[in-house]
Write a protein that holds these residues in place. Sequence first.
Motif, PDB file in Angstrom:
ATOM      1  N   PHE A 139       0.833  -1.202   0.000  1.00 51.09           N
ATOM      2  CA  PHE A 139       0.000   0.000   0.000  1.00 51.09           C
ATOM      3  C   PHE A 139       0.871   1.258   0.000  1.00 51.09           C
ATOM      4  CE2 PHE A 139      -2.123   3.366   2.438  1.00 51.09           C
ATOM      5  CZ  PHE A 139      -3.290   3.529   1.711  1.00 51.09           C
ATOM      6  N   ILE A 140       1.889   1.280   0.847  1.00 47.89           N
ATOM      7  CA  ILE A 140       2.770   2.443   0.923  1.00 47.89           C
ATOM      8  C   ILE A 140       3.461   2.676  -0.416  1.00 47.89           C
ATOM      9  CG2 ILE A 140       4.883   3.361   1.971  1.00 47.89           C
ATOM     10  CD1 ILE A 140       4.013   1.951   4.565  1.00 47.89           C
ATOM     11  N   ARG A 141       3.917   1.604  -1.045  1.00 47.33           N
ATOM     12  CA  ARG A 141       4.581   1.733  -2.349  1.00 47.33           C
ATOM     13  C   ARG A 141       3.618   2.287  -3.400  1.00 47.33           C
ATOM     14  NH1 ARG A 141       9.268  -1.295  -3.505  1.00 47.33           N
ATOM     15  NH2 ARG A 141       8.387  -1.876  -5.527  1.00 47.33           N
ATOM     16  N   LEU A 142       2.361   1.852  -3.372  1.00 44.60           N
ATOM     17  CA  LEU A 142       1.365   2.383  -4.309  1.00 44.60           C
ATOM     18  C   LEU A 142       1.142   3.881  -4.064  1.00 44.60           C
ATOM     19  CD1 LEU A 142      -1.945   0.821  -5.470  1.00 44.60           C
ATOM     20  CD2 LEU A 142      -1.998   3.070  -4.414  1.00 44.60           C
ATOM     21  N   VAL A 143       1.021   4.265  -2.803  1.00 38.99           N
ATOM     22  CA  VAL A 143       0.803   5.680  -2.479  1.00 38.99           C
ATOM     23  C   VAL A 143       2.011   6.515  -2.894  1.00 38.99           C
ATOM     24  CG1 VAL A 143       0.423   7.330  -0.616  1.00 38.99           C
ATOM     25  CG2 VAL A 143      -0.794   5.159  -0.610  1.00 38.99           C
ATOM     26  N   GLU A 144       3.205   5.980  -2.701  1.00 43.28           N
ATOM     27  CA  GLU A 144       4.408   6.705  -3.110  1.00 43.28           C
ATOM     28  C   GLU A 144       4.471   6.862  -4.630  1.00 43.28           C
ATOM     29  OE1 GLU A 144       7.412   5.547   0.596  1.00 43.28           O
ATOM     30  OE2 GLU A 144       7.459   4.368  -1.265  1.00 43.28           O
ATOM     31  N   TYR A 145       3.986   5.856  -5.357  1.00 48.30           N
ATOM     32  CA  TYR A 145       3.923   5.978  -6.814  1.00 48.30           C
ATOM     33  C   TYR A 145       3.002   7.140  -7.198  1.00 48.30           C
ATOM     34  CZ  TYR A 145       3.133   4.898 -11.722  1.00 48.30           C
ATOM     35  OH  TYR A 145       3.052   4.989 -13.095  1.00 48.30           O
ATOM     36  N   ILE A 146       1.842   7.213  -6.553  1.00 50.22           N
ATOM     37  CA  ILE A 146       0.913   8.313  -6.820  1.00 50.22           C
ATOM     38  C   ILE A 146       1.554   9.653  -6.478  1.00 50.22           C
ATOM     39  CG2 ILE A 146      -1.282   9.358  -6.128  1.00 50.22           C
ATOM     40  CD1 ILE A 146      -2.353   6.488  -5.724  1.00 50.22           C
ATOM     41  N   ASP A 147       2.195   9.720  -5.319  1.00 45.22           N
ATOM     42  CA  ASP A 147       2.820  10.955  -4.871  1.00 45.22           C
ATOM     43  C   ASP A 147       3.875  11.428  -5.873  1.00 45.22           C
ATOM     44  OD1 ASP A 147       3.110  13.017  -2.949  1.00 45.22           O
ATOM     45  OD2 ASP A 147       4.909  12.060  -2.159  1.00 45.22           O
ATOM     46  N   ASN A 148       4.654  10.502  -6.398  1.00 44.29           N
ATOM     47  CA  ASN A 148       5.706  10.857  -7.358  1.00 44.29           C
ATOM     48  C   ASN A 148       5.151  11.265  -8.721  1.00 44.29           C
ATOM     49  OD1 ASN A 148       7.791  10.347  -5.532  1.00 44.29           O
ATOM     50  ND2 ASN A 148       7.937   8.189  -6.110  1.00 44.29           N
ATOM     51  N   SER A 149       3.853  11.078  -8.936  1.00 44.01           N
ATOM     52  CA  SER A 149       3.229  11.468 -10.201  1.00 44.01           C
ATOM     53  C   SER A 149       2.872  12.948 -10.246  1.00 44.01           C
ATOM     54  CB  SER A 149       1.962  10.635 -10.446  1.00 44.01           C
ATOM     55  OG  SER A 149       2.270   9.262 -10.600  1.00 44.01           O
ATOM     56  N   PHE A 150       2.932  13.636  -9.105  1.00 47.77           N
ATOM     57  CA  PHE A 150       2.657  15.071  -9.060  1.00 47.77           C
ATOM     58  C   PHE A 150       3.900  15.853  -9.480  1.00 47.77           C
ATOM     59  CE2 PHE A 150      -0.625  13.455  -6.298  1.00 47.77           C
ATOM     60  CZ  PHE A 150      -1.694  14.316  -6.474  1.00 47.77           C
ATOM     61  N   THR A 151       3.732  16.792 -10.409  1.00 49.90           N
ATOM     62  CA  THR A 151       4.818  17.706 -10.755  1.00 49.90           C
ATOM     63  C   THR A 151       4.951  18.766  -9.668  1.00 49.90           C
ATOM     64  OG1 THR A 151       4.539  17.394 -13.131  1.00 49.90           O
ATOM     65  CG2 THR A 151       5.594  19.435 -12.430  1.00 49.90           C
ATOM     66  N   LEU A 152       6.189  19.084  -9.307  1.00 51.74           N
ATOM     67  CA  LEU A 152       6.449  20.101  -8.289  1.00 51.74           C
ATOM     68  C   LEU A 152       7.052  21.342  -8.929  1.00 51.74           C
ATOM     69  CD1 LEU A 152       8.035  17.869  -5.486  1.00 51.74           C
ATOM     70  CD2 LEU A 152       5.616  18.401  -5.870  1.00 51.74           C
ATOM     71  N   ASP A 153       6.760  22.505  -8.351  1.00 52.96           N
ATOM     72  CA  ASP A 153       7.354  23.747  -8.847  1.00 52.96           C
ATOM     73  C   ASP A 153       8.729  23.945  -8.220  1.00 52.96           C
ATOM     74  OD1 ASP A 153       6.958  24.704  -6.256  1.00 52.96           O
ATOM     75  OD2 ASP A 153       5.191  25.877  -6.774  1.00 52.96           O
ATOM     76  N   GLU A 154       9.315  25.109  -8.463  1.00 47.93           N
ATOM     77  CA  GLU A 154      10.670  25.364  -7.979  1.00 47.93           C
ATOM     78  C   GLU A 154      10.753  25.404  -6.458  1.00 47.93           C
ATOM     79  OE1 GLU A 154       8.539  29.204  -8.781  1.00 47.93           O
ATOM     80  OE2 GLU A 154       8.887  27.308  -9.848  1.00 47.93           O
ATOM     81  N   LYS A 155       9.604  25.573  -5.794  1.00 48.88           N
ATOM     82  CA  LYS A 155       9.560  25.560  -4.333  1.00 48.88           C
ATOM     83  C   LYS A 155       9.162  24.191  -3.778  1.00 48.88           C
ATOM     84  CE  LYS A 155       8.416  30.478  -3.980  1.00 48.88           C
ATOM     85  NZ  LYS A 155       7.434  31.490  -3.471  1.00 48.88           N
ATOM     86  N   LYS A 156       9.159  23.190  -4.651  1.00 45.33           N
ATOM     87  CA  LYS A 156       8.807  21.820  -4.271  1.00 45.33           C
ATOM     88  C   LYS A 156       7.352  21.704  -3.824  1.00 45.33           C
ATOM     89  CE  LYS A 156      13.017  20.515  -5.052  1.00 45.33           C
ATOM     90  NZ  LYS A 156      13.335  19.730  -6.282  1.00 45.33           N
ATOM     91  N   GLN A 157       6.496  22.525  -4.424  1.00 36.67           N
ATOM     92  CA  GLN A 157       5.070  22.485  -4.128  1.00 36.67           C
ATOM     93  C   GLN A 157       4.320  21.934  -5.341  1.00 36.67           C
ATOM     94  OE1 GLN A 157       3.785  23.414  -1.020  1.00 36.67           O
ATOM     95  NE2 GLN A 157       5.985  23.503  -0.548  1.00 36.67           N
ATOM     96  N   ILE A 158       3.222  21.224  -5.071  1.00 39.62           N
ATOM     97  CA  ILE A 158       2.402  20.731  -6.168  1.00 39.62           C
ATOM     98  C   ILE A 158       1.783  21.911  -6.924  1.00 39.62           C
ATOM     99  CG2 ILE A 158       1.904  18.518  -5.096  1.00 39.62           C
ATOM    100  CD1 ILE A 158      -0.766  19.636  -4.201  1.00 39.62           C
TER     101      ILE A 158
END
Length: 219
Positions: A139-158
């Motif tokens: 489950f954690i690995r699946l959630v981390e996959y989803i989390d890594n799918s978000f592009t972040l800006d220069e301030k590391k914000q979604i």
Amino acid sequence: MAHNYYQQSILTSLIVLSIALLTGCTKSISEFYPPDPGRADNKTVYIVNHGLHTGIALSKKDAAPYIYSFDDFKSARYLEIGWGDEIYYQTDPNTLWMAIRALFWPTDSVLHVAALNTDPIKYFNDNKVVPLKLSKTGFIRLVEYIDNSFTLDEKKQIIKLGNGLYGTSRFYRAEGKFHLFNNCNTWSARAIRSSGFPINTCCIFTADDLIYQLKRRDE
């Protein structure tokens, strides 16, 4: 409507090929799956079939420690996440040209996150949802996959975009290019694969392809 008919036809024409490829090429891939049925910390996610595409619904409480982007939905019990073409996904109604462009040209992508305050099976209708039980690690690995799918800006914000499609929901800038061989259902399959579930991600074109593999595993 006519454009919906053509979109369905484009995707449906791939089913015969993809089902042939799906058979016989899935194996358990790690120690994460299947989960030990005696474990109290197993988690359940829900794969939602929207007809053309799929989403993944999960408990916000369970996922929150591993994904920061869910802060936009503080009161939600569950969250459903889907990935897709930037223009097609955010436009209603769609056109045939949008569908062709999305399938045959690499295009930018977005994530759609929707807040649910009831069980996904009740919210979306039982026959549209496939529950999938995972180990805590899977489950954690699946959630981390989803989390890594978000592009972040220069301030590391979604990067937040417009409002979503239903209920309390929003679009976000996403990683990856969308095309026929890297589509919304491919993304769902790869997320599921990251949990250890034995799914063949290279042959996923339609929502039916994905659901077929999930249900076949239970037979």
